[in-house]
Design an enzyme around this catalytic site. Structure first.
Site, short mmCIF file in Angstrom:
data_model
loop_
_atom_site.label_atom_id
_atom_site.label_comp_id
_atom_site.label_asym_id
_atom_site.label_seq_id
_atom_site.Cartn_x
_atom_site.Cartn_y
_atom_site.Cartn_z
CE LYS A 77 -3.72 2.00 2.86
NZ LYS A 77 -4.47 1.84 4.11
CB SER A 152 -7.91 3.64 3.26
OG SER A 152 -7.01 3.02 4.16
CB SER A 176 -7.94 0.55 6.11
OG SER A 176 -8.59 1.76 5.93
N1 GLN Z 1 -12.70 3.98 6.92
C1 GLN Z 1 -11.96 4.39 8.08
C2 GLN Z 1 -11.60 5.84 7.99
O1 GLN Z 1 -11.91 6.44 7.03
C3 GLN Z 1 -10.80 3.51 8.28
C4 GLN Z 1 -9.57 3.95 7.61
C5 GLN Z 1 -8.40 3.10 7.93
O2 GLN Z 1 -8.52 2.07 8.61
N2 GLN Z 1 -7.25 3.55 7.50
O3 GLN Z 1 -11.01 6.38 8.88
#
Ligand code: GLN
Length: 475
Positions: A77, A152, A176
């Site tokens: 990532k 994400s 995420s």
């Molecule tokens: N969807 C969550 C957020 O927007 C999780 C993001 C993540 O785990 N990096 O914060």
């Protein structure tokens, strides 16, 4: 499309019998990546280097000197540093920035002869649940290209699901890894906070962030975890807790009578897709019939998870992201007079909408007049949520829930409605608030053929238990 095996064990037996070579393997993955460019998964592809490394590993295999991860082709990532490569975090503000060192996880992977094939797309600074917040455009879900892959780490999930690589390293702050794994029909592990070094991971919310793994089965994930887990002098929050031989443990089974499994009633209430509910409840029935002690438990503060998660992570983000000012990294607005204008213009032009929303929200909840009402209160709620889990884990060994309340939604469907986007994290963010480990394992498909996962949460540092119980859940 090349039909590449989705199991490291199989790949390795092909390599040692001479049926395949690492070079051919990398070529095949590159073909799959090129043919599926429309999914918009890779931000940087390291094709030449990967082929060179593959040649070296083929030689090592012949000489019997190859590392544990020979044959594992991995994507990373793009919030994690790989020395000498671009690091974008899915943002314009890091345009042109290259890192001068590699993350600890990357060093550990390379030392065991993994091949890193490239960096994959993600929501900007890992903020989002759909991968639509990337400066490089959204990633598509390989199961249905009209739909999001989740976020994400959407690029990580898509790269594995579309067989562009065998495994992927992602990151989690609130789900995420597990949520995109669920949306794309693969598996994802978020380890205990501190289990895997964060050195070289760009910080979003430091007390939540953790690196994790996407893969196709528990053995592959276990082996990778075994390599990357463990203490690191360069991350003071990394833990000294013993790293087990996870790959060996992943082939073992529990005797069901010794294991208590809980399901929290709060995770099966309103808002949960009925097909997912049915799928997860059916799985619980199967576990019961195998002899596991399955019982209902309560996590009473679940209703405050989303609020406290978004207050605390935004607060931490507003502080962490202050370093992107046009001076130290990447992009600088050209349209600037004074230094202050340069800061303001760089940040206004360099960050996307969602990141700005979080910085503003975070600054607000930390400001003198509101600190007690929001930030401090949310910290207290975090403690209550941790206590919920501590109490539950006195009664049971694992907690099972759906990973997400719905299957993958359509691209564009929620982008103008942040609250409904945030609600996607309802079953996953609690795990990050509590710092415990959890996995998402494919559970079934809905009537449209869209996959959904089942989530298993464990006690702190019981990754071994999760990898073991997996065998009874996935068969
Ligand atoms: N969807 C969550 C957020 O927007 C999780 C993001 C993540 O785990 N990096 O914060």
């Amino acid at each position: 499309m090349k039909n590449i095996s989705r199991s490291l064990r199989e790949i390795r037996s092909g390599l040692s019998s001479g049926k395949i070579t690492c070079v051919q393997l990398v070529k095949d993955y590159i073909e799959n990546i090129t043919e599926q460019k429309d999914l918009n998964v890779f931000i940087s592809l390291f094709d030449e280097e990967a082929l060179k490394k593959a040649e070296e590993i083929d030689l090592k295999i012949k000489e019997g000197k190859a590392g544990k991860l020979a044959g594992a082709v991995i994507s990373v990532k793009d919030v994690i540093s790989v020395k000498g490569k671009k690091l974008t975090c899915g943002s314009k503000i890091l345009s042109g920035f290259e890192t001068v060192y590699s993350a600890t996880v990357v060093e550990r992977l390379l030392a065991e002869d993994a091949i890193i094939i490239g960096k994959v797309n993600c929501d900007e600074f890992a903020m989002g649940s759909s991968n639509e917040n990337s400066y490089f455009g959204p990633v598509k879900n390989p199961v249905d290209k009209e739909r999001v892959p989740g976020g994400s780490s959407g690029g990580s999930a898509s790269s594995v699901a579309a067989n562009m690589c065998l495994l992927s390293i992602g990151s989690e702050t609130g789900g995420s890894i597990r949520q995109p794994a669920s949306f794309c029909g693969i598996t994802g592990l978020k380890a205990t906070y501190g289990r895997i070094s964060r050195f070289g991971l760009v910080a979003f919310a430091s007390s939540f962030d953790s690196i994790g793994i996407f893969g196709n089965n528990n053995y592959d994930i276990a082996l990778l975890l075994e390599v990357i887990a463990g203490t690191d002098d360069r991350d003071s929050t990394s833990s000294e807790t013993k790293v087990h031989s996870y790959s060996v443990i992943s082939s073992e089974n529990f005797s069901p009578a010794d294991v208590k499994i809980g399901y929290a009633s709060e995770y099966f209430e309103e808002g949960l897709d009925p097909e997912i509910k049915e799928g997860v409840l059916k799985k619980l029935e199967t576990l019961k019939s195998k002899g596991f002690d399955v019982k209902e438990i309560s996590l009473p503060h679940t209703k405050y998870v989303i609020q406290s998660y978004y207050i605390l992570t935004s607060a931490e983000a507003s502080s962490n992201l202050s370093r992107f000012d046009g001076v130290r990294y990447g992009f600088r607005s050209e349209d600037s007079g004074t230094m202050e204008e340069m800061y303001v213009n760089t940040r206004s032009e360099g960050f996307g909408e969602e990141v700005k929303r979080r910085i503003m929200l975070g600054t607000y909840v930390l400001s003198a007049g509101y600190y007690d009402a929001y930030y401090r209160k949310a910290q207290k709620v975090r403690r209550l949520i941790m206590n919920d889990f501590e109490n539950a884990f006195r009664e049971v060994d694992f907690i099972i829930s759906p990973t997400t309340p719905n299957t993958a939604f359509r691209l564009g469907e929620k982008i103008d409605d942040p609250l409904s986007m945030y609600l996607n994290d309802i079953y996953t963010a609690s795990v990050n608030l509590a710092g415990i480990p959890a996995v998402s394992i494919p559970c079934g498909k809905d009537k449209n053929g869209l996959p959904f996962g089942i989530q298993v949460m464990g006690r702190k540092f019981d990754e071994a238990g999760l990898l073991k119980i997996w065998n009874d859940i996935s068969d």
